[in-house]
Design an enzyme around this catalytic site. Structure first.
Site, PDB file in Angstrom:
ATOM      1  N   ARG A 167      -0.289 -12.485   8.391  1.00 39.97           N
ATOM      2  CA  ARG A 167      -0.052 -11.053   8.167  1.00 39.97           C
ATOM      3  C   ARG A 167       1.233 -10.919   7.368  1.00 39.97           C
ATOM      4  NH1 ARG A 167       4.565 -11.258   9.597  1.00 39.97           N
ATOM      5  NH2 ARG A 167       4.656  -9.019   9.370  1.00 39.97           N
ATOM      6  N   ALA A 201       2.381  -8.363   3.842  1.00 40.23           N
ATOM      7  CA  ALA A 201       1.674  -8.093   2.590  1.00 40.23           C
ATOM      8  C   ALA A 201       1.589  -9.302   1.638  1.00 40.23           C
ATOM      9  CB  ALA A 201       2.311  -6.891   1.901  1.00 40.23           C
ATOM     10  N   ASP A 244       4.356  -2.496   2.261  1.00 42.13           N
ATOM     11  CA  ASP A 244       2.967  -2.924   2.078  1.00 42.13           C
ATOM     12  C   ASP A 244       2.360  -2.374   0.794  1.00 42.13           C
ATOM     13  OD1 ASP A 244       3.448  -3.072   5.178  1.00 42.13           O
ATOM     14  OD2 ASP A 244       1.821  -4.450   4.634  1.00 42.13           O
ATOM     15  N   ASN A 250       4.845   1.193   4.911  1.00 43.73           N
ATOM     16  CA  ASN A 250       5.281  -0.004   5.637  1.00 43.73           C
ATOM     17  C   ASN A 250       4.882   0.187   7.100  1.00 43.73           C
ATOM     18  OD1 ASN A 250       6.621  -2.600   5.645  1.00 43.73           O
ATOM     19  ND2 ASN A 250       8.231  -1.631   6.836  1.00 43.73           N
TER      20      ASN A 250
HETATM   21  O1  MRU Z   1       0.484  -5.391  10.070  1.00 49.84           O
HETATM   22  P1  MRU Z   1       1.401  -6.378   9.395  1.00 49.84           P
HETATM   23  O2  MRU Z   1       2.127  -7.253  10.363  1.00 49.84           O
HETATM   24  O3  MRU Z   1       0.705  -7.137   8.307  1.00 49.84           O
HETATM   25  O4  MRU Z   1       2.492  -5.445   8.700  1.00 49.84           O
HETATM   26  C1  MRU Z   1       3.536  -6.064   7.981  1.00 49.84           C
HETATM   27  C2  MRU Z   1       4.532  -5.120   7.446  1.00 49.84           C
HETATM   28  O5  MRU Z   1       4.435  -3.914   7.590  1.00 49.84           O
HETATM   29  C3  MRU Z   1       5.632  -5.726   6.612  1.00 49.84           C
HETATM   30  O6  MRU Z   1       6.820  -4.993   6.754  1.00 49.84           O
HETATM   31  C4  MRU Z   1       5.216  -5.726   5.134  1.00 49.84           C
HETATM   32  O7  MRU Z   1       3.949  -6.293   4.986  1.00 49.84           O
HETATM   33  C5  MRU Z   1       6.186  -6.451   4.281  1.00 49.84           C
HETATM   34  S1  MRU Z   1       6.132  -8.177   4.566  1.00 49.84           S
HETATM   35  C6  MRU Z   1       7.165  -8.938   3.451  1.00 49.84           C
END
Ligand code: MRU
Length: 343
Positions: free
Chosen positions: A50, A52, A241, A251
């Site tokens: 997980r 982005a 994201d 995000n």
């Molecule tokens: O649901 P997730 O854990 O994939 O969400 C991740 C986030 O919201 C992060 O802050 C975002 O992807 C940036 S990661 C460099």
């Protein structure tokens, strides 16, 4: 003290995509091998991988796996199999644009290689996935250098979710900025939001900070406001994201309330993300699709039920922070200030 080995969450070995299973951290460090694109899709859907940029890198390797598994003897048939896998991978999670960006990059590489043999096309697709991974790592290191320049001495930095090495090809975005600032001796403390309901802050960010000996304190999400009121937060930095052309930023759920608090208390709120997180096709944040996840994430903490099974749940995984609340967006290309106009 010997420095901790760099965290590598996504890599290629023995014709398989390898992942650290992020659902098991911090209790267990378990590697997961994906031999088929369907395994990669399932790993993305279930949050084994997980964050982005990490999702984008994994999906690119998923396409390479699909091409290797394809029995096609013509390039057209091979590219048709690649399309099927791309559609399946694209259907896993809707918000992080890096997923669609990476899929389009590998598909484009395949189309460009049309004149070659099927095996050469397969090799091109894998090479493109390797390139996406390498470029993400380099982007994070550049972002770290740009972002660290914004961090004052003795900084108390608040972050949300996990935008660290685990969420990327390595080093991290928001946590990359913190890593770089720490290396310059500027970090007094990182305030780590635990990040309900999936706990990426407590399970993943705290795990990364412990490994590297970066001073931090874990807090319940509700603590941020009173900390800011007491003057104990110098800046907030989060990942993203998807960033719309005007700078509105999706995000992890809970980011927008942090930005509101930061604005109220005069604390700068920064976003760190690679260019692959920018979606110039979307004029503003209202167009960003927001994933809703399973009710069980809210009704339970781990395996423990914490709400009546009958209680209806609303569980959006992301929120959108308006561009006007973001003091700067840090990318590998430098530091951007409002008004934002990404093309
Ligand atoms: O649901 P997730 O854990 O994939 O969400 C991740 C986030 O919201 C992060 O802050 C975002 O992807 C940036 S990661 C460099």
């Amino acid at each position: 003290m010997t420095p901790a080995a760099a965290i590598t969450p996504v890599w290629w070995a023995h014709d398989r995509l390898m992942l650290i299973d992020q659902t098991l951290l911090p209790a267990r460090e378990v590697e997961r091998a994906c031999a088929r694109w369907e395994d990669v899709a399932e790993a993305i859907r279930s949050l084994v991988v997980r964050g982005a940029p990490a999702i984008g890198v994994a999906a690119a390797y998923g396409v390479a796996l699909a091409a290797r598994a394809s029995r096609a003897t013509t390039v057209d048939a091979l590219l048709a199999d690649v399309e099927t896998a791309s559609k399946g991978l694209a259907a896993t999670r809707p918000t992080a644009v890096n997923l669609f960006w990476a899929l389009e990059r590998v598909r484009h590489a395949g189309r460009q290689a049309r004149g070659l043999s099927p095996d050469d096309v397969r090799a091109r697709l894998l090479a493109e996935a390797h390139a996406i991974r390498a470029e993400d790592l380099a982007a994070n290191q550049a972002m770290g250098a740009h972002g660290a320049a914004l961090v004052p001495a003795h900084a108390r930095i608040l972050t949300h979710c996990n935008a660290g090495a685990l969420a990327t090809a390595g080093y991290g975005t928001a946590l990359g900025v913190i890593r770089a600032a720490h290396a310059q001796g500027k970090v007094a403390r990182v305030w780590v939001d635990e990040t309900r309901p999936v706990m990426q802050g407590s399970r993943l960010t705290a795990w990364e900070l412990v490994r590297e000996g970066i001073p931090h304190r874990l807090i319940a999400d509700a603590v941020a406001g009173s900390l800011m009121a007491r003057g104990e937060v110098d800046l907030v930095v989060t990942g993203a994201d998807r960033i719309a052309a005007n700078g509105d930023t999706a995000n992890k759920i809970g980011t927008y309330p942090l930005a509101v608090l930061a604005q109220h208390h005069g604390v700068p709120f920064y976003v760190a993300a690679p260019s692959s997180t920018i979606d110039p096709a979307l004029p503003s944040g209202e167009h960003i699709p927001i994933e809703e996840r399973d009710a069980a994430e809210v009704r339970q903490v781990g395996a423990q039920q914490t709400a009546p099974a009958e209680s209806p749940v609303f569980n959006p995984a992301f929120d959108v922070t308006p561009a006007r609340m973001i003091a700067a967006i840090i990318t590998e290309r430098g530091v951007f200030r409002p008004p934002y106009a990404f093309a």
